[in-house]
Write a protein that holds these residues in place. Structure first.
Motif, PDB file in Angstrom:
ATOM      1  N   SER A 169      -2.279  26.850 -18.970  1.00  0.00           N
ATOM      2  CA  SER A 169      -2.956  27.729 -18.399  1.00  0.00           C
ATOM      3  C   SER A 169      -4.056  28.243 -19.000  1.00  0.00           C
ATOM      4  N   GLY A 170      -5.037  28.566 -18.284  1.00  0.00           N
ATOM      5  CA  GLY A 170      -7.017  29.273 -18.800  1.00  0.00           C
ATOM      6  C   GLY A 170      -7.012  30.049 -19.003  1.00  0.00           C
ATOM      7  N   ALA A 171      -6.655  31.166 -20.216  1.00  0.00           N
ATOM      8  CA  ALA A 171      -7.554  32.595 -19.949  1.00  0.00           C
ATOM      9  C   ALA A 171      -8.610  32.619 -20.875  1.00  0.00           C
ATOM     10  N   PHE A 172      -9.645  33.927 -19.883  1.00  0.00           N
ATOM     11  CA  PHE A 172     -10.683  34.197 -20.774  1.00  0.00           C
ATOM     12  C   PHE A 172     -10.447  35.400 -21.097  1.00  0.00           C
ATOM     13  N   LEU A 173     -10.945  35.316 -22.027  1.00  0.00           N
ATOM     14  CA  LEU A 173     -11.506  37.082 -23.218  1.00  0.00           C
ATOM     15  C   LEU A 173     -12.726  37.123 -22.676  1.00  0.00           C
ATOM     16  N   MET A 174     -12.289  38.316 -21.884  1.00  0.00           N
ATOM     17  CA  MET A 174     -13.359  39.194 -21.760  1.00  0.00           C
ATOM     18  C   MET A 174     -13.823  40.802 -22.350  1.00  0.00           C
ATOM     19  N   ILE A 175     -15.023  40.393 -23.001  1.00  0.00           N
ATOM     20  CA  ILE A 175     -15.267  41.425 -23.713  1.00  0.00           C
ATOM     21  C   ILE A 175     -16.524  42.487 -23.714  1.00  0.00           C
ATOM     22  N   GLY A 176     -16.500  44.016 -23.361  1.00  0.00           N
ATOM     23  CA  GLY A 176     -18.006  44.039 -22.479  1.00  0.00           C
ATOM     24  C   GLY A 176     -18.094  44.956 -23.844  1.00  0.00           C
ATOM     25  N   GLN A 208     -19.091  39.746 -21.262  1.00  0.00           N
ATOM     26  CA  GLN A 208     -19.000  38.250 -22.372  1.00  0.00           C
ATOM     27  C   GLN A 208     -17.488  37.361 -22.007  1.00  0.00           C
ATOM     28  N   ALA A 209     -17.955  36.074 -21.357  1.00  0.00           N
ATOM     29  CA  ALA A 209     -16.382  35.206 -21.064  1.00  0.00           C
ATOM     30  C   ALA A 209     -16.308  34.761 -22.075  1.00  0.00           C
ATOM     31  N   ILE A 210     -15.289  35.030 -22.964  1.00  0.00           N
ATOM     32  CA  ILE A 210     -14.628  33.386 -23.947  1.00  0.00           C
ATOM     33  C   ILE A 210     -13.590  32.348 -23.169  1.00  0.00           C
ATOM     34  N   GLY A 211     -13.730  31.111 -23.594  1.00  0.00           N
ATOM     35  CA  GLY A 211     -12.696  30.355 -23.421  1.00  0.00           C
ATOM     36  C   GLY A 211     -13.012  29.360 -22.127  1.00  0.00           C
ATOM     37  N   PRO A 212     -12.390  28.469 -21.563  1.00  0.00           N
ATOM     38  CA  PRO A 212     -11.091  29.032 -20.783  1.00  0.00           C
ATOM     39  C   PRO A 212     -10.013  28.354 -22.522  1.00  0.00           C
ATOM     40  N   ILE A 213      -9.140  30.040 -22.950  1.00  0.00           N
ATOM     41  CA  ILE A 213      -8.246  29.376 -23.602  1.00  0.00           C
ATOM     42  C   ILE A 213      -6.933  29.305 -23.199  1.00  0.00           C
ATOM     43  N   LEU A 214      -6.673  27.492 -23.610  1.00  0.00           N
ATOM     44  CA  LEU A 214      -5.608  26.765 -22.990  1.00  0.00           C
ATOM     45  C   LEU A 214      -4.465  27.894 -23.789  1.00  0.00           C
ATOM     46  N   GLN A 215      -3.197  27.809 -22.990  1.00  0.00           N
ATOM     47  CA  GLN A 215      -2.093  28.537 -23.313  1.00  0.00           C
ATOM     48  C   GLN A 215      -1.214  27.540 -22.979  1.00  0.00           C
ATOM     49  N   GLY A 216       0.235  27.958 -23.404  1.00  0.00           N
ATOM     50  CA  GLY A 216       1.464  27.218 -23.618  1.00  0.00           C
ATOM     51  C   GLY A 216       1.779  25.970 -24.440  1.00  0.00           C
ATOM     52  N   LEU A 217       0.407  25.161 -24.602  1.00  0.00           N
ATOM     53  CA  LEU A 217       1.321  24.513 -25.564  1.00  0.00           C
ATOM     54  C   LEU A 217       1.922  24.613 -27.147  1.00  0.00           C
ATOM     55  N   ASN A 218       2.158  23.037 -27.334  1.00  0.00           N
ATOM     56  CA  ASN A 218       3.386  23.505 -28.723  1.00  0.00           C
ATOM     57  C   ASN A 218       1.781  24.049 -29.676  1.00  0.00           C
ATOM     58  N   LYS A 219       0.972  22.903 -29.542  1.00  0.00           N
ATOM     59  CA  LYS A 219      -0.520  23.283 -30.697  1.00  0.00           C
ATOM     60  C   LYS A 219      -1.819  23.892 -29.927  1.00  0.00           C
ATOM     61  N   PRO A 220      -2.489  24.451 -30.722  1.00  0.00           N
ATOM     62  CA  PRO A 220      -3.624  24.851 -30.506  1.00  0.00           C
ATOM     63  C   PRO A 220      -4.360  23.900 -29.983  1.00  0.00           C
ATOM     64  N   ILE A 221      -4.881  23.574 -28.412  1.00  0.00           N
ATOM     65  CA  ILE A 221      -5.937  22.588 -27.853  1.00  0.00           C
ATOM     66  C   ILE A 221      -6.858  23.723 -27.343  1.00  0.00           C
ATOM     67  N   SER A 222      -8.002  23.425 -27.519  1.00  0.00           N
ATOM     68  CA  SER A 222      -8.583  23.994 -26.916  1.00  0.00           C
ATOM     69  C   SER A 222     -10.130  23.978 -25.739  1.00  0.00           C
ATOM     70  N   ASP A 223     -10.561  23.816 -25.047  1.00  0.00           N
ATOM     71  CA  ASP A 223     -11.212  23.598 -23.689  1.00  0.00           C
ATOM     72  C   ASP A 223     -12.904  24.312 -23.705  1.00  0.00           C
ATOM     73  N   LEU A 224     -13.970  23.921 -24.666  1.00  0.00           N
ATOM     74  CA  LEU A 224     -15.127  24.052 -24.241  1.00  0.00           C
ATOM     75  C   LEU A 224     -15.490  23.713 -23.500  1.00  0.00           C
ATOM     76  N   SER A 225     -16.934  24.876 -22.330  1.00  0.00           N
ATOM     77  CA  SER A 225     -17.118  24.702 -21.293  1.00  0.00           C
ATOM     78  C   SER A 225     -18.927  23.325 -21.753  1.00  0.00           C
ATOM     79  N   ARG A 226     -18.787  22.501 -20.520  1.00  0.00           N
ATOM     80  CA  ARG A 226     -19.974  21.826 -20.831  1.00  0.00           C
ATOM     81  C   ARG A 226     -21.086  23.087 -21.304  1.00  0.00           C
ATOM     82  N   GLY A 227     -21.592  23.682 -20.831  1.00  0.00           N
ATOM     83  CA  GLY A 227     -22.493  24.493 -20.908  1.00  0.00           C
ATOM     84  C   GLY A 227     -22.864  25.174 -21.917  1.00  0.00           C
ATOM     85  N   CYS A 228     -21.517  25.050 -22.747  1.00  0.00           N
ATOM     86  CA  CYS A 228     -21.790  25.707 -24.051  1.00  0.00           C
ATOM     87  C   CYS A 228     -22.407  26.173 -25.141  1.00  0.00           C
TER      88      CYS A 228
END
Length: 327
Positions: free
Chosen positions: A149-156, A287-307
């Motif tokens: 699943s994909g979570a976002f860290l939201m920072i005010g 500020q929205a940071i992510g998506p942070i992929l959750q639930g995998l055995n090893k950390p793999i992260s998916d950037l936005s193409r607009g990053c």
């Protein structure tokens, strides 16, 4: 920000090996050079060395201290092919394995699986599917977790304003079991950022104020989540105002230990999650940071193409911090 300074302190000097399958993107290459210069990790760039060097020279970047691996002439390619075939359990022939492992995302994910790297960051020029597919086939999800699943860290504006929104990126309409798993993994993600998780299972109903199949799903997901992880404070179903505003919580859910003070918000499906995080980002100034992929055995992260380069830099730091939690 104080949050990232703490994360940087946690990962600095740990020799965390991070794979970057897209070094021919200047945003990725620039971030990799910064991460190495700041002694935060050991970047591993996947691609042709001459091509990467040409881009670096044009950008005025020094990549002499970075590791570059070209799948076309990797010394242990045969070993990787054998490992991939074993992992796929008959779903790939040797010829298919040799072809697919020339893909930089598959190749990089295999480095992580074989413990030759600690994590991977991709998605600047690849689709989410191109990043996640190898992860699901090779790294796979943790025991007891049926999907990522994909979570976002939201920072005010204040560093104390930190929230987790999920799933806003991957699962279109998760059933109750999947939604419960997302809630538990989101609580773990919150802890990564020093957040004591209080998880709100969001709905358009609070504690039975409305009746529908959608509400029932969230109620069931809440029950399952509590069984899966009784150590976490998880409450549902809650409307957003009941979850976030103390005065509303007093009226709508007076006995809840989460209502009015939630900091992890689990949306019932991707449509509301995606809309919700973008409203907070664009109207609320978060500020929205992510998506942070959750639930995998090893950390793999998916950037936005607009990053931008800073997004690559920060998500790499988060991915490195995730890798320490897995050890």
């Amino acid at each position: 920000m104080e949050l990232f300074e703490q994360l940087k302190e946690n990962i600095s000097g740990k020799n965390i090996r991070m794979v970057f399958p897209e070094p021919m993107d200047s945003r990725v290459l620039g971030a990799a050079v910064r991460l190495k210069s700041d002694d935060l990790m050991e970047p591993i760039l996947i691609g042709n060395k001459a091509d990467i060097q040409e881009l670096a020279t044009s950008r005025g970047l020094n990549i002499d201290s970075l590791t570059i691996i070209d799948p076309e002439n990797y010394a242990d390619f045969d070993k990787m092919v054998t490992s991939f075939i074993e992992r796929r359990k008959g779903k790939a022939t040797e010829d298919q394995a040799r072809t697919v492992l020339k893909d930089e995302n598959y190749f990089g994910t295999m480095l992580v699986y074989m413990d030759l790297a600690d994590g991977l960051v991709s998605g600047a020029i690849h689709s989410t599917g191109d990043t996640i597919r190898p992860a699901l086939q090779i790294v796979k999800t943790k025991p007891g977790v049926s999907r990522t699943s994909g979570a976002f860290l939201m920072i005010g504006n204040r560093d104390s304003e930190k929230y987790i929104f999920s799933d806003c990126a991957i699962n279109i309409n998760p059933d109750a079991q999947a939604l419960a798993e997302i809630a538990v993994e989101s609580a773990k993600t919150a802890e990564l950022f020093g957040i004591d998780p209080k998880v709100a299972m969001l709905s358009f109903s609070t504690k039975g104020s409305a009746k529908s199949d959608e509400v029932t799903k969230v109620m069931e997901a809440t029950r399952i989540a509590k069984e899966l992880a009784p150590e976490f404070d998880i409450e549902g179903e809650l409307q957003f105002d009941a979850a976030y505003v103390p005065a509303v919580a007093t009226q709508k859910a007076p006995e809840s230990s989460v209502a009015g003070q939630a900091n992890v918000f689990v949306f019932p499906e991707i449509q509301s999650g995606n809309i919700g995080y973008k409203i907070a980002q664009r109207l609320g100034g978060f500020q929205a940071i992510g998506p942070i992929l959750q639930g995998l055995n090893k950390p793999i992260s998916d950037l936005s193409r607009g990053c931008n380069e800073e997004d690559v830099y920060k998500l790499s730091i988060i991915t490195a911090a995730q890798s320490l939690m897995e050890k």
